[in-house]
Scaffold this motif. Sequence first.
Motif, mmCIF file in Angstrom:
data_model
loop_
_atom_site.group_PDB
_atom_site.id
_atom_site.type_symbol
_atom_site.label_atom_id
_atom_site.label_comp_id
_atom_site.label_asym_id
_atom_site.label_seq_id
_atom_site.Cartn_x
_atom_site.Cartn_y
_atom_site.Cartn_z
ATOM 1 N N CYS A 133 0.847 -1.187 0.000
ATOM 2 C CA CYS A 133 0.000 0.000 0.000
ATOM 3 C C CYS A 133 0.886 1.241 0.000
ATOM 4 C CB CYS A 133 -0.927 0.012 1.213
ATOM 5 S SG CYS A 133 -0.085 0.222 2.796
ATOM 6 N N LYS A 134 0.287 2.393 -0.192
ATOM 7 C CA LYS A 134 1.030 3.641 -0.160
ATOM 8 C C LYS A 134 1.484 3.954 1.264
ATOM 9 C CE LYS A 134 0.970 4.993 -4.457
ATOM 10 N NZ LYS A 134 2.236 5.209 -5.211
ATOM 11 N N ALA A 135 2.589 4.680 1.366
ATOM 12 C CA ALA A 135 3.124 5.018 2.688
ATOM 13 C C ALA A 135 3.680 6.435 2.684
ATOM 14 C CB ALA A 135 4.207 4.029 3.090
ATOM 15 N N GLN A 136 3.571 7.077 3.837
ATOM 16 C CA GLN A 136 4.224 8.356 4.080
ATOM 17 C C GLN A 136 5.237 8.144 5.196
ATOM 18 O OE1 GLN A 136 1.323 11.354 5.010
ATOM 19 N NE2 GLN A 136 0.335 11.262 2.990
ATOM 20 N N LEU A 137 6.434 8.690 5.001
ATOM 21 C CA LEU A 137 7.508 8.477 5.968
ATOM 22 C C LEU A 137 8.049 9.814 6.446
ATOM 23 C CD1 LEU A 137 9.488 6.575 7.452
ATOM 24 C CD2 LEU A 137 10.918 6.599 5.394
ATOM 25 N N LYS A 138 7.955 10.041 7.736
ATOM 26 C CA LYS A 138 8.475 11.245 8.362
ATOM 27 C C LYS A 138 9.724 10.869 9.167
ATOM 28 C CE LYS A 138 4.613 13.366 7.090
ATOM 29 N NZ LYS A 138 4.561 14.396 6.036
ATOM 30 N N LEU A 139 10.849 11.514 8.858
ATOM 31 C CA LEU A 139 12.109 11.178 9.512
ATOM 32 C C LEU A 139 12.641 12.341 10.335
ATOM 33 C CD1 LEU A 139 13.985 9.302 6.624
ATOM 34 C CD2 LEU A 139 12.823 8.277 8.589
ATOM 35 N N TRP A 140 13.099 12.042 11.526
ATOM 36 C CA TRP A 140 13.788 13.004 12.375
ATOM 37 C C TRP A 140 15.141 12.424 12.751
ATOM 38 C CZ3 TRP A 140 8.592 12.502 12.325
ATOM 39 C CH2 TRP A 140 7.839 13.679 12.247
ATOM 40 N N ILE A 141 16.092 13.291 13.006
ATOM 41 C CA ILE A 141 17.436 12.850 13.402
ATOM 42 C C ILE A 141 17.737 13.405 14.792
ATOM 43 C CG2 ILE A 141 19.873 12.776 12.797
ATOM 44 C CD1 ILE A 141 19.083 13.362 9.924
ATOM 45 N N LYS A 142 18.184 12.524 15.674
ATOM 46 C CA LYS A 142 18.474 12.922 17.047
ATOM 47 C C LYS A 142 19.910 12.520 17.397
ATOM 48 C CE LYS A 142 15.312 12.255 20.146
ATOM 49 N NZ LYS A 142 14.403 11.580 21.121
ATOM 50 N N VAL A 143 20.653 13.450 17.974
ATOM 51 C CA VAL A 143 22.008 13.154 18.438
ATOM 52 C C VAL A 143 21.928 12.563 19.843
ATOM 53 C CG1 VAL A 143 24.280 14.091 18.994
ATOM 54 C CG2 VAL A 143 22.973 15.025 17.057
ATOM 55 N N LYS A 144 22.447 11.366 19.998
ATOM 56 C CA LYS A 144 22.484 10.684 21.291
ATOM 57 C C LYS A 144 23.895 10.144 21.474
ATOM 58 C CE LYS A 144 20.124 9.105 24.895
ATOM 59 N NZ LYS A 144 19.348 9.966 25.823
ATOM 60 N N LYS A 145 24.712 10.871 22.250
ATOM 61 C CA LYS A 145 26.114 10.509 22.403
ATOM 62 C C LYS A 145 26.261 9.106 22.999
ATOM 63 C CE LYS A 145 27.846 15.248 22.874
ATOM 64 N NZ LYS A 145 28.581 16.208 23.728
ATOM 65 N N LYS A 146 27.168 8.342 22.387
ATOM 66 C CA LYS A 146 27.522 6.993 22.844
ATOM 67 C C LYS A 146 26.298 6.074 22.993
ATOM 68 C CE LYS A 146 31.711 8.521 25.248
ATOM 69 N NZ LYS A 146 32.464 8.530 26.533
ATOM 70 N N TRP A 147 25.337 6.211 22.079
ATOM 71 C CA TRP A 147 24.168 5.346 22.177
ATOM 72 C C TRP A 147 24.533 3.875 21.979
ATOM 73 C CZ3 TRP A 147 22.742 1.910 18.556
ATOM 74 C CH2 TRP A 147 23.172 2.108 17.234
ATOM 75 N N THR A 148 25.624 3.595 21.260
ATOM 76 C CA THR A 148 26.022 2.209 21.022
ATOM 77 C C THR A 148 26.478 1.506 22.301
ATOM 78 O OG1 THR A 148 28.231 3.002 20.387
ATOM 79 C CG2 THR A 148 26.667 2.579 18.609
ATOM 80 N N SER A 149 26.684 2.283 23.367
ATOM 81 C CA SER A 149 27.037 1.708 24.667
ATOM 82 C C SER A 149 25.938 1.936 25.704
ATOM 83 C CB SER A 149 28.352 2.320 25.176
ATOM 84 O OG SER A 149 29.416 2.066 24.286
ATOM 85 N N ASN A 150 24.766 2.341 25.249
ATOM 86 C CA ASN A 150 23.646 2.622 26.137
ATOM 87 C C ASN A 150 22.723 1.397 26.205
ATOM 88 O OD1 ASN A 150 20.949 3.527 26.992
ATOM 89 N ND2 ASN A 150 21.797 5.598 26.863
#
Length: 314
Positions: free
Chosen positions: A288-305
Motif C-alpha cells: 500500500c502507499k506510505a508516508q515516511l516522516k524522519l527526524w534525526i536525534k544526536v544521542k552521544k555513545k548510544w552504542t554503549s547505552n
Amino acid sequence: MKTSPMEHSAPKAYRSGVVAVIGPPNAGKSTLLNRYLEQKIAIVTPLPQTTRNRILGIVTGADYQMIMLDTPGLHKAKEMINQEMVRIAMDTLGEADLVLFLADAQAVHALAGDKKRLEKRYAEFTRYFSKIQCPAILALNKVDQLAKEELLPMMDRFTNLHPFCTVVPISALEGDGTDTLLQTLVEHLPVGPQYYPDDIPTDATERFIVAELIREKIFLRTRQEIPYSTAVLIDSFKENPQGGPVVIHATILVERGSQKGIIIGKQGKMLGEIREAAIKEIEKLLCCKAQLKLWIKVKKKWTSNEQILRELGM
C-alpha cells in the motif's frame, strides 16, 4: 487382488526444525535467507556487520518447515553493541537443531597468497566451530567467482577443521547451488510438526522490518563511520482504515552533530534520498502507499547505552 508397491509405501515423513545460520560478516547470510523466502525481510549491503539482530525466517514446503535464524556476523567485538551482536549469534546455537555455517569463499581465497593471515582466518573459524553442539552443514558462498580447481582444496581444508555433514558450494546472489543446499538442509532436519501456517514468512513485525529498511538506505548512501553510528526507532505506525497511506514516524539516532549534518546533507538532499528509497521498499512490503516522516536525534555513545540497545531488541 494384488496391490502395487506404491500402495504399500509409507507417506514421506514431515521434517521441521531450527536452522541457525552463522558465519563471518558479509558472507551472504541475509541474501540466502531472502532468496529462500522469495521476499526481503533481512537487509543487505556490501558493508560487513549490517545485520544486528537475530532475524527469523520461515521456509515452508510440502513436507518440511525450516525455521532459519539469520544472525549477526561473527567478529572480534570491542564496543557494547558489537559484543551484543556476537552474543546474539552464539546464543542462537543453543536453539538449533541444525547449523548452517556460511563462509565467503572469495574472501578466503583472497588470502591464499598470505599464509600467515590465511592460517589466522581458519583458526577463527575453528573457534566458532567449537561452540556447535548439533549437526552442521558448510556452505561456501560466492563460488561463482572462483575456478573449480581453487575451490576443491578449500573444501578439503574446511572439512579438516570440523566434521561437517557435507559441504555445498553456492552463490546466494545468483542462486547457483541453493536448491541443492535447501534439499540438503531439509534432509538433515528432524522429523517434526509444522509450527507456523504456510503463509507466515517471519515472526518479525512490520515495524521492525520498516526500521531495518530505513537503516539499509543509510548504509547504502553514507560512508565511513556513519552507518555504524546510526540506529532507527519507529515512533509511530498508523494505518488508515479508509485505505489511505500508512503514516510512519521514525527517528534516526546518531552519536555526533557532524553525523547528523552528513545524513541531512546539503539542503536536506541526503535525507530526502534516504526517505524516497525507503518508501519504495516499505510500500512493496506493506502492499500500500506510505508516508515516511524522519527526524534525526544526536544521542552521544548510544552504542554503549543498554536502554537504547534494549529498545532496538538487542
